[in-house]
Design a protein around this motif. Structure first.
Motif, PDB file in Angstrom:
ATOM      1  N   GLY A  13       2.339   3.848   5.876  1.00 16.62           N
ATOM      2  CA  GLY A  13       2.687   2.793   5.250  1.00 16.62           C
ATOM      3  C   GLY A  13       2.548   1.543   5.864  1.00 16.62           C
ATOM      4  N   GLU A  72       3.518  -1.500   3.125  1.00 15.86           N
ATOM      5  CA  GLU A  72       3.048  -0.558   2.048  1.00 15.86           C
ATOM      6  C   GLU A  72       2.675  -1.521   0.769  1.00 15.86           C
ATOM      7  OE1 GLU A  72       6.714   1.305  -0.376  1.00 15.86           O
ATOM      8  OE2 GLU A  72       6.779   1.628   1.779  1.00 15.86           O
ATOM      9  N   SER A 114       2.208   5.776   2.708  1.00 15.17           N
ATOM     10  CA  SER A 114       3.764   5.780   3.120  1.00 15.17           C
ATOM     11  C   SER A 114       4.066   7.306   2.688  1.00 15.17           C
ATOM     12  CB  SER A 114       4.803   4.813   2.372  1.00 15.17           C
ATOM     13  OG  SER A 114       4.381   4.885   0.894  1.00 15.17           O
TER      14      SER A 114
END
Length: 342
Positions: A13, A72, A114
Motif C-alpha cells: 500500500g 494507497e 495494501s
C-alpha cells in the motif's frame, strides 16, 4: 523532455515515488491519467473525466530527482487496473504553477497493494503454527527414541559369527580346447565382399535422402521459433502457471535478445498481453534493441492494431528515451523522439 517516473516497493500500500529530470521544487501536485479512456484519478479507485490535482507532502529534490513516499490512494488505485493500462503522471510545481512536466509511470514488481498486508499476516501465522506442530512432533520422536534401550553386541556373539564363516573349496576350472578353424572356401569370401558393397550403397542412398529432406523441409523453418520451442521454459504454448512465474523461469534460462523478442511476438499472437508487456518492460530497461521495439509498439508511425497495445505518444517517448539511455547513437530513436516532442 518527459520525466522518468517510477514507483518502487516499500510496504504493502506504500511505494517510493521517483521522478528523474525534475527541475522544480519539492512542493508539488500530481495529476494522474490512464490511457484506457483518458480518465483522471479523483480518489481511491475513483476515475472521472475531470482533472483532479493531488497534493503530495514530504517530498524532496536531489540532483534533479523528486522523491518521496505515496500511499494507497495512488498505489491501490493503479494496481487495481488491468495490466495493460498505462498511466501518465503530470507534476505541477506549486511554487511556480507555470512549470509542469510529465511522464509515463513505471511500476516495479516489488510494489504491492495494501491488501497484501493481510495476506502476509495470514501466511506468517500459518508458518508459525506449522513450526509449532513440527517442534511438537520432533519432541515426541526424541522422547520415543530415548525410551528404547539398545543392547550392544557382546564379544562372544561376534566371535560366534566369525566362526560360522566357512571357506568354500576352490573349484577346478575345466578348460575346453577351442575347435580348430577350417579354412573358408573362396566362394564364401566372395559373398562377404558382395554384402559389403551392398551395405555401402545403402548407406550412401540413406545419406542422400537425409540431405534432400534437410534442404527441402528444414531450411524453411524459422531458427528462432525452433530455438524457443525447444526450450520449454520459454515456450508460450507451455504456460501452465501464472504469467509472472513463467517469465521468471524463462529469464532464468538466460535467453538472448532475439529469443526474448520471439517470445514477445508469440505472446502477442496468443493474446497473452500480460507476458508481452512484462517482458518488454523488464528487458527494455537494459536492452536498447528491445526498448526501441517497445517504443514502436506505441508510436503511431509504426503502430499495427492488436489486442495488447494502443498507440500512445507519451509512452512511445518514454521508451525511445530509455532506448537512447542504453544506445545514445541510435539514429531512429533520436529521429522519432524529436518528431514526437514537437
Amino acid at each position: 523532455m518527459a520525466l522518468r517516473i517510477e514507483l518502487e516497493g516499500d510496504k504493502p500500500g506504500i511505494a517510493k515515488f521517483l521522478a528523474q529530470k525534475w527541475s522544480g521544487s519539492a512542493d508539488v501536485d500530481l495529476l494522474i491519467q490512464r490511457n484506457q479512456d483518458g480518465y483522471y484519478l479523483s480518489g481511491l479507485n475513483q476515475w472521472g473525466p475531470e482533472k483532479n490535482w493531488h497534493t503530495v507532502t514530504n517530498m524532496s529534490v536531489d540532483n534533479e530527482q523528486l522523491s518521496g513516499l505515496v500511499g494507497e490512494w495512488l498505489v491501490d488505485s493503479l494496481l487495481s487496473q488491468e495490466n495493460r493500462v498505462r498511466f501518465l503522471i503530470e507534476i505541477r510545481d506549486k511554487q511556480n504553477q507555470n512549470y509542469t512536466d510529465r511522464g509515463v509511470v513505471s511500476i516495479a514488481e516489488t510494489v504491492f497493494p495494501s491488501s497484501a498486508l493481510n495476506t502476509q499476516s495470514s501466511i506468517s501465522d500459518e508458518i508459525e503454527q506449522k513450526t509449532l506442530e513440527s517442534d511438537k512432533v520432533t519432541s515426541n520422536l526424541v522422547e520415543s527414541d530415548d525410551s528404547q534401550s539398545v543392547e550392544p553386541e557382546t564379544e562372544e556373539q561376534i566371535i560366534e559369527v566369525e566362526n560360522e564363516v566357512i571357506a568354500e573349496p576352490e573349484k577346478e576350472i575345466e578348460v575346453t580346447p577351442a575347435p580348430a578353424i577350417s579354412p573358408q572356401p573362396a566362394k564364401t569370401r566372395s559373398k562377404l565382399g558382395l554384402f559389403i558393397i551392398i551395405f555401402v550403397i545403402l548407406l550412401t542412398l540413406a545419406g542422400i535422402g537425409v540431405a534432400v529432406w534437410y534442404f527441402l523441409f528444414s531450411q524453411g523453418k524459422n531458427p528462432l521459433t525452433s530455438l524457443t520451442q525447444s526450450n520449454s521454459q520459454c515456450n508460450v504454448a507451455n504456460v501452465t502457471t501464472d504469467d509472472l512465474s513463467f517469465i521468471q523461469q524463462c529469464l532464468q534460462s538466460k535467453p538472448d535478445t532475439d529469443t526474448v523478442i520471439d517470445i514477445i511476438n508469440q505472446a502477442k499472437q496468443a493474446n497473452k498481453c500480460n507476458i508481452a508487456q512484462r517482458l518488454y518492460a523488464n528487458q527494455s530497461l537494459l536492452n536498447a534493441k528491445v526498448a526501441l521495439l517497445y517504443a514502436k509498439e506505441y508510436d503511431v508511425k509504426f503502430y499495427q492494431d492488436n489486442q495488447c497495445f494502443k498507440a500512445d505518444k507519451e509512452t512511445a517517448i518514454y521508451w525511445y528515451e530509455t532506448s537512447l539511455n542504453n544506445d545514445p547513437n541510435n539514429e531512429l530513436a533520436k529521429e522519432r523522439l524529436a518528431e514526437l516532442q514537437k
